[in-house]
Design a protein around this motif. Structure first.
Motif, short mmCIF file in Angstrom:
data_model
loop_
_atom_site.label_atom_id
_atom_site.label_comp_id
_atom_site.label_asym_id
_atom_site.label_seq_id
_atom_site.Cartn_x
_atom_site.Cartn_y
_atom_site.Cartn_z
N GLU A 53 0.82 -1.20 0.00
CA GLU A 53 0.00 0.00 0.00
C GLU A 53 0.86 1.26 0.00
OE1 GLU A 53 -2.22 0.77 3.69
OE2 GLU A 53 -1.03 -0.83 4.58
N ARG A 54 0.28 2.33 -0.52
CA ARG A 54 0.94 3.63 -0.50
C ARG A 54 0.65 4.29 0.84
NH1 ARG A 54 -0.63 8.31 -4.73
NH2 ARG A 54 -2.38 8.54 -3.32
N VAL A 55 1.67 4.88 1.44
CA VAL A 55 1.51 5.58 2.71
C VAL A 55 2.01 7.01 2.56
CG1 VAL A 55 1.63 3.52 4.17
CG2 VAL A 55 3.72 4.70 3.56
N GLU A 56 1.37 7.91 3.31
CA GLU A 56 1.78 9.32 3.27
C GLU A 56 2.89 9.56 4.28
OE1 GLU A 56 -1.19 12.40 3.23
OE2 GLU A 56 -2.69 10.92 2.60
N ARG A 57 3.82 10.38 3.89
CA ARG A 57 4.87 10.83 4.81
C ARG A 57 4.66 12.31 5.06
NH1 ARG A 57 9.80 8.41 1.64
NH2 ARG A 57 9.58 6.22 2.17
N ALA A 58 4.62 12.69 6.31
CA ALA A 58 4.43 14.09 6.67
C ALA A 58 5.71 14.88 6.40
CB ALA A 58 4.06 14.20 8.15
N ALA A 59 5.56 16.18 6.21
CA ALA A 59 6.72 17.04 6.08
C ALA A 59 7.49 17.01 7.40
CB ALA A 59 6.28 18.47 5.76
N ARG A 60 8.79 17.12 7.31
CA ARG A 60 9.59 17.05 8.54
C ARG A 60 10.89 17.81 8.36
NH1 ARG A 60 9.99 12.65 5.41
NH2 ARG A 60 11.96 11.54 5.24
N THR A 61 11.56 18.02 9.48
CA THR A 61 12.85 18.68 9.47
C THR A 61 13.93 17.61 9.55
OG1 THR A 61 11.92 20.59 10.60
CG2 THR A 61 14.31 20.36 10.66
N GLY A 62 14.92 17.72 8.68
CA GLY A 62 16.03 16.77 8.68
C GLY A 62 17.35 17.49 8.81
N ARG A 63 18.41 16.73 8.72
CA ARG A 63 19.74 17.31 8.85
C ARG A 63 20.63 16.72 7.76
NH1 ARG A 63 21.49 20.27 12.79
NH2 ARG A 63 19.83 19.61 14.18
N ASN A 64 21.35 17.61 7.07
CA ASN A 64 22.32 17.18 6.07
C ASN A 64 23.49 16.54 6.81
OD1 ASN A 64 24.52 17.05 4.29
ND2 ASN A 64 23.77 18.79 3.10
N PRO A 65 23.75 15.24 6.59
CA PRO A 65 24.81 14.59 7.36
C PRO A 65 26.22 15.11 7.03
CG PRO A 65 23.93 13.09 5.71
CD PRO A 65 23.08 14.31 5.69
N ALA A 66 26.39 15.66 5.85
CA ALA A 66 27.72 16.15 5.48
C ALA A 66 28.04 17.50 6.13
CB ALA A 66 27.83 16.28 3.96
N THR A 67 27.02 18.38 6.20
CA THR A 67 27.28 19.73 6.72
C THR A 67 26.65 19.98 8.08
OG1 THR A 67 25.30 20.65 5.67
CG2 THR A 67 27.33 20.62 4.36
N GLY A 68 25.70 19.14 8.47
CA GLY A 68 24.99 19.37 9.72
C GLY A 68 23.90 20.41 9.59
N GLU A 69 23.71 20.95 8.40
CA GLU A 69 22.71 21.98 8.15
C GLU A 69 21.30 21.40 8.27
OE1 GLU A 69 21.22 24.79 4.43
OE2 GLU A 69 23.00 23.53 4.20
N THR A 70 20.38 22.14 8.89
CA THR A 70 18.99 21.73 9.01
C THR A 70 18.29 22.00 7.69
OG1 THR A 70 18.99 22.23 11.35
CG2 THR A 70 16.85 22.10 10.29
N ILE A 71 17.51 21.02 7.22
CA ILE A 71 16.76 21.18 5.97
C ILE A 71 15.31 20.76 6.18
CG2 ILE A 71 18.75 20.88 4.44
CD1 ILE A 71 17.88 17.97 4.04
N GLU A 72 14.44 21.32 5.38
CA GLU A 72 13.02 20.95 5.42
C GLU A 72 12.78 19.88 4.35
OE1 GLU A 72 10.70 21.90 7.64
OE2 GLU A 72 12.39 22.91 8.62
#
Length: 92
Positions: A53-72
């Motif tokens: 089945e297809r499931v929805e993923r909510a928008a979330r905040t992540g982190r670039n593992p190379a730079t540590g920068e926060t991304i949406e």
């Protein structure tokens, strides 16, 4: 060891008592049907074997593992595959 598509087609043809060409056509039709159903948001269930089945993923905040920068990370979709009871029992 993994079973290749040609191995799967051969096994299907042997078990169904049909030609490899017909078995390959059925496998292709199954794949197309799964893709169409999931793209429409429908759940496909083969009792005892699996469900997809297809499931929805909510928008979330992540982190670039190379730079540590926060991304949406935008909302999106994923696919959930669940093993049925017969498939789970076969893995034991």
């Amino acid at each position: 060891m993994a079973i290749t598509r040609s191995d799967l087609v051969s096994a299907l043809a042997e078990k169904a008592g049909t030609s490899k060409t017909d078995a390959d056509a059925v496998l292709s039709a199954l794949a197309d049907t799964l893709l169409d159903a999931v793209s429409k948001g429908e759940k496909v269930s083969i009792p005892g074997i699996l469900s997809v089945e297809r499931v929805e993923r909510a928008a979330r905040t992540g982190r670039n593992p190379a730079t540590g920068e926060t991304i949406e990370i935008p909302a999106g979709y994923g696919v959930k595959v669940s093993a049925g009871s017969k498939l789970k029992a076969a893995a034991k």
